[in-house]
Motif scaffolding. Sequence first.
Motif, PDB file in Angstrom:
ATOM      1  N   MET A  62       0.848  -1.186   0.000  1.00  0.00           N
ATOM      2  CA  MET A  62       0.000   0.000   0.000  1.00  0.00           C
ATOM      3  C   MET A  62       0.888   1.242   0.000  1.00  0.00           C
ATOM      4  O   MET A  62       1.817   1.342   0.794  1.00  0.00           O
ATOM      5  CB  MET A  62      -0.903   0.001   1.247  1.00  0.00           C
ATOM      6  CG  MET A  62      -1.921   1.122   1.262  1.00  0.00           C
ATOM      7  SD  MET A  62      -2.823   1.205   2.828  1.00  0.00           S
ATOM      8  CE  MET A  62      -3.621  -0.397   2.821  1.00  0.00           C
ATOM      9  N   LYS A  63       0.611   2.185  -0.887  1.00  0.00           N
ATOM     10  CA  LYS A  63       1.388   3.416  -0.947  1.00  0.00           C
ATOM     11  C   LYS A  63       0.810   4.439   0.029  1.00  0.00           C
ATOM     12  O   LYS A  63      -0.382   4.749  -0.025  1.00  0.00           O
ATOM     13  CB  LYS A  63       1.388   3.971  -2.365  1.00  0.00           C
ATOM     14  CG  LYS A  63       2.194   3.129  -3.344  1.00  0.00           C
ATOM     15  CD  LYS A  63       2.272   3.776  -4.710  1.00  0.00           C
ATOM     16  CE  LYS A  63       3.142   2.953  -5.648  1.00  0.00           C
ATOM     17  NZ  LYS A  63       3.251   3.574  -6.994  1.00  0.00           N
ATOM     18  N   ILE A  64       1.680   4.924   0.916  1.00  0.00           N
ATOM     19  CA  ILE A  64       1.259   5.860   1.961  1.00  0.00           C
ATOM     20  C   ILE A  64       1.864   7.225   1.669  1.00  0.00           C
ATOM     21  O   ILE A  64       3.081   7.408   1.729  1.00  0.00           O
ATOM     22  CB  ILE A  64       1.718   5.378   3.358  1.00  0.00           C
ATOM     23  CG1 ILE A  64       1.293   3.932   3.616  1.00  0.00           C
ATOM     24  CG2 ILE A  64       1.194   6.327   4.439  1.00  0.00           C
ATOM     25  CD1 ILE A  64      -0.193   3.710   3.651  1.00  0.00           C
ATOM     26  N   GLY A  65       1.015   8.203   1.355  1.00  0.00           N
ATOM     27  CA  GLY A  65       1.479   9.579   1.174  1.00  0.00           C
ATOM     28  C   GLY A  65       1.593  10.249   2.527  1.00  0.00           C
ATOM     29  O   GLY A  65       0.590  10.422   3.230  1.00  0.00           O
ATOM     30  N   ILE A  66       2.808  10.610   2.921  1.00  0.00           N
ATOM     31  CA  ILE A  66       3.035  11.240   4.231  1.00  0.00           C
ATOM     32  C   ILE A  66       3.060  12.749   4.036  1.00  0.00           C
ATOM     33  O   ILE A  66       3.942  13.294   3.356  1.00  0.00           O
ATOM     34  CB  ILE A  66       4.353  10.754   4.849  1.00  0.00           C
ATOM     35  CG1 ILE A  66       4.349   9.232   4.985  1.00  0.00           C
ATOM     36  CG2 ILE A  66       4.577  11.402   6.211  1.00  0.00           C
ATOM     37  CD1 ILE A  66       5.716   8.645   5.244  1.00  0.00           C
TER      38      ILE A  66
ATOM     39  N   LYS B 113       8.119  -1.865   6.167  1.00  0.00           N
ATOM     40  CA  LYS B 113       8.462  -1.988   4.745  1.00  0.00           C
ATOM     41  C   LYS B 113       7.903  -3.262   4.116  1.00  0.00           C
ATOM     42  O   LYS B 113       7.916  -3.415   2.889  1.00  0.00           O
ATOM     43  CB  LYS B 113       9.975  -1.898   4.582  1.00  0.00           C
ATOM     44  CG  LYS B 113      10.512  -0.510   4.921  1.00  0.00           C
ATOM     45  CD  LYS B 113      12.021  -0.462   4.940  1.00  0.00           C
ATOM     46  CE  LYS B 113      12.516   0.944   5.264  1.00  0.00           C
ATOM     47  NZ  LYS B 113      12.056   1.431   6.580  1.00  0.00           N
ATOM     48  N   ASN B 114       7.424  -4.212   4.934  1.00  0.00           N
ATOM     49  CA  ASN B 114       6.752  -5.392   4.406  1.00  0.00           C
ATOM     50  C   ASN B 114       5.312  -5.092   3.986  1.00  0.00           C
ATOM     51  O   ASN B 114       4.696  -5.880   3.267  1.00  0.00           O
ATOM     52  CB  ASN B 114       6.728  -6.496   5.465  1.00  0.00           C
ATOM     53  CG  ASN B 114       8.104  -7.077   5.710  1.00  0.00           C
ATOM     54  OD1 ASN B 114       8.629  -7.808   4.883  1.00  0.00           O
ATOM     55  ND2 ASN B 114       8.698  -6.729   6.835  1.00  0.00           N
ATOM     56  N   LEU B 115       4.786  -3.956   4.469  1.00  0.00           N
ATOM     57  CA  LEU B 115       3.378  -3.627   4.210  1.00  0.00           C
ATOM     58  C   LEU B 115       3.194  -2.373   3.364  1.00  0.00           C
ATOM     59  O   LEU B 115       2.223  -2.264   2.616  1.00  0.00           O
ATOM     60  CB  LEU B 115       2.650  -3.413   5.542  1.00  0.00           C
ATOM     61  CG  LEU B 115       2.575  -4.587   6.512  1.00  0.00           C
ATOM     62  CD1 LEU B 115       2.020  -4.116   7.857  1.00  0.00           C
ATOM     63  CD2 LEU B 115       1.703  -5.689   5.936  1.00  0.00           C
TER      64      LEU B 115
ATOM     65  N   LEU C 162      -4.920  -5.048   3.394  1.00  0.00           N
ATOM     66  CA  LEU C 162      -4.023  -4.817   4.521  1.00  0.00           C
ATOM     67  C   LEU C 162      -4.140  -5.935   5.551  1.00  0.00           C
ATOM     68  O   LEU C 162      -3.119  -6.436   6.067  1.00  0.00           O
ATOM     69  CB  LEU C 162      -4.337  -3.457   5.170  1.00  0.00           C
ATOM     70  CG  LEU C 162      -3.501  -3.073   6.396  1.00  0.00           C
ATOM     71  CD1 LEU C 162      -2.000  -3.122   6.101  1.00  0.00           C
ATOM     72  CD2 LEU C 162      -3.880  -1.677   6.904  1.00  0.00           C
ATOM     73  N   ASP C 163      -5.357  -6.358   5.867  1.00  0.00           N
ATOM     74  CA  ASP C 163      -5.550  -7.435   6.840  1.00  0.00           C
ATOM     75  C   ASP C 163      -4.923  -8.745   6.367  1.00  0.00           C
ATOM     76  O   ASP C 163      -4.330  -9.492   7.161  1.00  0.00           O
ATOM     77  CB  ASP C 163      -7.051  -7.640   7.112  1.00  0.00           C
ATOM     78  CG  ASP C 163      -7.616  -6.597   8.057  1.00  0.00           C
ATOM     79  OD1 ASP C 163      -6.816  -5.933   8.733  1.00  0.00           O
ATOM     80  OD2 ASP C 163      -8.847  -6.447   8.117  1.00  0.00           O
ATOM     81  N   THR C 164      -5.048  -9.029   5.077  1.00  0.00           N
ATOM     82  CA  THR C 164      -4.438 -10.247   4.521  1.00  0.00           C
ATOM     83  C   THR C 164      -2.928 -10.220   4.700  1.00  0.00           C
ATOM     84  O   THR C 164      -2.299 -11.208   5.108  1.00  0.00           O
ATOM     85  CB  THR C 164      -4.790 -10.384   3.029  1.00  0.00           C
ATOM     86  OG1 THR C 164      -6.209 -10.470   2.893  1.00  0.00           O
ATOM     87  CG2 THR C 164      -4.139 -11.620   2.427  1.00  0.00           C
ATOM     88  N   ASN C 165      -2.312  -9.071   4.417  1.00  0.00           N
ATOM     89  CA  ASN C 165      -0.863  -8.943   4.539  1.00  0.00           C
ATOM     90  C   ASN C 165      -0.412  -8.971   5.997  1.00  0.00           C
ATOM     91  O   ASN C 165       0.648  -9.522   6.315  1.00  0.00           O
ATOM     92  CB  ASN C 165      -0.384  -7.666   3.855  1.00  0.00           C
ATOM     93  CG  ASN C 165      -0.465  -7.760   2.340  1.00  0.00           C
ATOM     94  OD1 ASN C 165      -0.307  -8.836   1.775  1.00  0.00           O
ATOM     95  ND2 ASN C 165      -0.722  -6.648   1.682  1.00  0.00           N
ATOM     96  N   LEU C 166      -1.211  -8.383   6.880  1.00  0.00           N
ATOM     97  CA  LEU C 166      -0.901  -8.441   8.311  1.00  0.00           C
ATOM     98  C   LEU C 166      -0.916  -9.875   8.820  1.00  0.00           C
ATOM     99  O   LEU C 166      -0.020 -10.307   9.568  1.00  0.00           O
ATOM    100  CB  LEU C 166      -1.928  -7.616   9.106  1.00  0.00           C
ATOM    101  CG  LEU C 166      -1.589  -6.160   9.412  1.00  0.00           C
ATOM    102  CD1 LEU C 166      -2.793  -5.468  10.038  1.00  0.00           C
ATOM    103  CD2 LEU C 166      -0.398  -6.079  10.349  1.00  0.00           C
ATOM    104  N   HIS C 167      -1.927 -10.626   8.407  1.00  0.00           N
ATOM    105  CA  HIS C 167      -2.032 -12.034   8.815  1.00  0.00           C
ATOM    106  C   HIS C 167      -0.831 -12.829   8.307  1.00  0.00           C
ATOM    107  O   HIS C 167      -0.272 -13.657   9.027  1.00  0.00           O
ATOM    108  CB  HIS C 167      -3.341 -12.632   8.290  1.00  0.00           C
ATOM    109  CG  HIS C 167      -3.519 -14.081   8.641  1.00  0.00           C
ATOM    110  ND1 HIS C 167      -3.827 -14.497   9.931  1.00  0.00           N
ATOM    111  CD2 HIS C 167      -3.405 -15.208   7.889  1.00  0.00           C
ATOM    112  CE1 HIS C 167      -3.902 -15.817   9.942  1.00  0.00           C
ATOM    113  NE2 HIS C 167      -3.648 -16.271   8.716  1.00  0.00           N
TER     114      HIS C 167
ATOM    115  N   LYS D 257      13.001  -5.392   6.464  1.00  0.00           N
ATOM    116  CA  LYS D 257      12.719  -6.788   6.116  1.00  0.00           C
ATOM    117  C   LYS D 257      13.831  -7.727   6.569  1.00  0.00           C
ATOM    118  O   LYS D 257      13.630  -8.937   6.639  1.00  0.00           O
ATOM    119  CB  LYS D 257      12.552  -6.918   4.599  1.00  0.00           C
ATOM    120  CG  LYS D 257      11.391  -6.140   4.018  1.00  0.00           C
ATOM    121  CD  LYS D 257      11.326  -6.300   2.499  1.00  0.00           C
ATOM    122  CE  LYS D 257      10.154  -5.509   1.909  1.00  0.00           C
ATOM    123  NZ  LYS D 257      10.073  -5.659   0.442  1.00  0.00           N
ATOM    124  N   LYS D 258      14.999  -7.183   6.885  1.00  0.00           N
ATOM    125  CA  LYS D 258      16.199  -7.993   7.098  1.00  0.00           C
ATOM    126  C   LYS D 258      16.558  -8.216   8.563  1.00  0.00           C
ATOM    127  O   LYS D 258      17.084  -9.265   8.932  1.00  0.00           O
ATOM    128  CB  LYS D 258      17.376  -7.322   6.377  1.00  0.00           C
ATOM    129  CG  LYS D 258      18.697  -8.056   6.447  1.00  0.00           C
ATOM    130  CD  LYS D 258      19.754  -7.318   5.608  1.00  0.00           C
ATOM    131  CE  LYS D 258      21.110  -7.992   5.684  1.00  0.00           C
ATOM    132  NZ  LYS D 258      22.138  -7.258   4.885  1.00  0.00           N
TER     133      LYS D 258
END
Length: 897
Positions: free
Chosen positions: A1-5, A30-32, A460-465, A506-507
């Motif tokens: 998901m792209k988050i505009g800050i 960075k995983n989400l 988002l919920d799928t990726n969180l799970h 991620k590392k």
Amino acid sequence: MKIGIFFGGQSREREISFAGGRTVYDNLNKNLFEAVPIFVDSVGDFILLDWQYIYKGTIRDFFPPFNHLPPTPHGFQIYIESLGDLTIEERENVIRQVGRRIQPDEFSKLFDFAFLALHGPYGEDGNIQGLLEWYNIPYSGSGILPSSIGINKIVQKKLMKNAGFPGPKNLYLKKADWLNETDKSTFFNHFRNELGLPFVVKAPYQGSSIGISVISKEDTQAFEKAVYRSFFMQPVSKHDWTSLSEEGKINFIRTLTDIRDGIGLPVMISGNKVNHPEHLFDQLNYHFSQSDSTLILESLDNEEEIVIEGFISGKEFSCIVVQDENGKAIALPPTEIRKGNEVFDYRSKYLPGMSRKVTPIDIPTNQIEGIRTACERLFNELNFNVYARLDGFINQEGEIFLNDPNTTSGMLPSSFFFHQAAEIGLNPSQFLTYIIRTSIAERIKTGKKTFAFKQLLNTLDTNLHRLNTEASEKTKVAVIMGGYSSERHISVESGRNIFEKLASSKKYEPVPIFLTGNEDSHKLYLIPVNIMLKDNADDIRDKVLAADSKSKHPVIQKVITEAKDITVKYTGNAILEPREISYPELAEKVDSVFIALHGRPGEDGVVQSNLEKFGVPYNGSGVESSKITINKYETNKLLRENGVKVANHKLVFKNEWADNYETLIKEIESTFQYPIIAKPADDGCSSAVKKINNLEELTAYAKLIFAWDDLKDSESSRTLKLKYNEEFPCKNYFLIEDLVSKGDAKHFLEVTGGLLTRFNASGEIEYEMFEPSETLATGDVLSLEEKFLAGEGQNITPARYSKDPEAQKYISSQVRTELQRAAKILNIQGYARIDAFVKIYDDNRAETIVIEVNSLPGMTPATCIFHQTAINGYKPYDFIDKILTFGIERNNRKVLI
């Protein structure tokens, strides 16, 4: 998901917003998420910012860009509004230097969700929220209506009164009435009679305690000054101006035009707009050479009506309220604010050590629960969403007074926002994920774009799970922070920054470790994230040492239970309690160590020596190099012996001062000329570095550093003009050295240059020298705050050696070559920062005088080493990754040998 800050903005809080936006940018998982930086400049343009500018210390470090700045003989710093009324084309030309100007109709092509790190007007008042709703972009936090309520202190007070919330009596003062009354004491007498003393004067549409004053005494003059401050106006009389020295006038303009402490720019004077501080300086000089009349300077962003209210005597607190999965408000453990001043002002809020945060507030449990209940009720009454920060007081009778509810919060790493979330086990990365998910769920409730927002939430919920169920194969890195030197607070800032960069990667999987003790021995403690995010190193130490004797506070335990539905979704195997850990245990638990310590121990080789015993890789230089660079005298001696220019220097010992004072002073004054520089020989970070102008100041310095005089309220501290809460380490010796000056050079500047090392194909160490930064000090020497704290210092990267591009390149090459030579002589490894003065002569020959070498340089979010690495294409995480990779490879090579 792209988050505009969205960060920066038009308000007076733009620097804190800028620093908060950087925190969000770095801490998004960075995983989400993919972070998209949307910088809002101070005239309201939206800029898709090139990422490297995010890591500048302040907005003024990069915007407007240097080549668009008009000459400023007095060294004034400006925002873009000081360039005057630019055309759209002119603004485009400025913006193209740092990114791309974008229009709101482009938002949906650039990002899926807007994270709002904006503060004050235009950011938390419903303006940006309405714009985003028009373009169907889900955003963080409260909606339009609660945001507009949250910014307006006048409306808030009326709504709170109607809802039965107790509060101090408040009155209002209109600007027109104030300006039409010549006898200002009339107002003072009225408010004193109605409210009693003390009372509070505040601007109704500002945050961060900007434009707020407390009137404690029968002082009409102080009252008048406070009222003008809240209206963002400044009267200047002929006596005010002409009684100042040239330097005093410069400082007056600098303070007056500071958006935090003064009224900012542009200003109106007698119907004319003045944009630039140089023009203001000239206009005041001209006016008072021709006239005796007082001038009234008025900010273009001023208040038409201000609030005057009774002062509440009691403990001050701040409480973050969040919503659970079902939309129920949950007040996190409220934090007590212990101030050094009457007002929890801008600097008290954001500078470590200026105040203390105690969580939960130190009152009986039933009273804490009373605060939580009141905060939850107000959150609901004002229809706030997702999260909010509610401030207040509790007096000796246990009465709770809530005031100034905010729909957003400062997002610096140690702010209430993250500080209290950590008490329920959420690290900053996890808390930001919670904010994004909960905000999307709130936007669904509005009935606009429901299907699209539900799809976004399901993804988002799928990726969180997926993240929660996948086995972790990350490299475990212990981040050691704290210590017992005068640099311990900066060490904590550095350590937290490293932890947060690694936690969102991620590392790596970071493990926070706190070091405490003394020069004879030290201990390591594994700490939970809530303790890591305490206000400063002393707070962390106190919590760690008290952990064995105290169980978790019942209020915190209760909040953890209430928030279980939140934390179970976002946290993994969190550390719950601090415990001591030995070096052998540490070696078993982690794969590598990042030493975020400054001074002793850490930069002296002690920690490195312990890690080497158990084969643990670490960052930075080895033991022997660290032993040299910790000592400025030995460093300079070795460099001088090898032909590197350093300042003339001498060690002054405590016993020598006590036993042979007259002989010692005679020797010093025959070898050195005032002014000179005095500093600890084995501390960094500008701690106790002072320009000494005479024998009186040198004596005061010696008394403080040898602990012969009290640091607080002593004649010596007054002689040296020490700031509130300024630390001064106690040593048995200190270093004096020549004050390096311009001399016959055509240009003179102070720089700080970073470096990185790597192994080449032959196994030899190669040096990558970054473009040094030019460091600008507002005082005699660069302060701790200017070096490391967001919004405080100004660093120009790369340093400005020459306006001619070829000459700039030639001079830079000379400086970097000399800094690299110093690094090789000292056998610096991993990374480092070298401070130096540079003299540039007519033939563009550069003379580099090394000041000091830091083998474990500060790694706070605002430190300029990140500005330098950005030029070479490294984001802070990339730089940290390379530092760790070198340490691991070096360790592997040792094992193979």
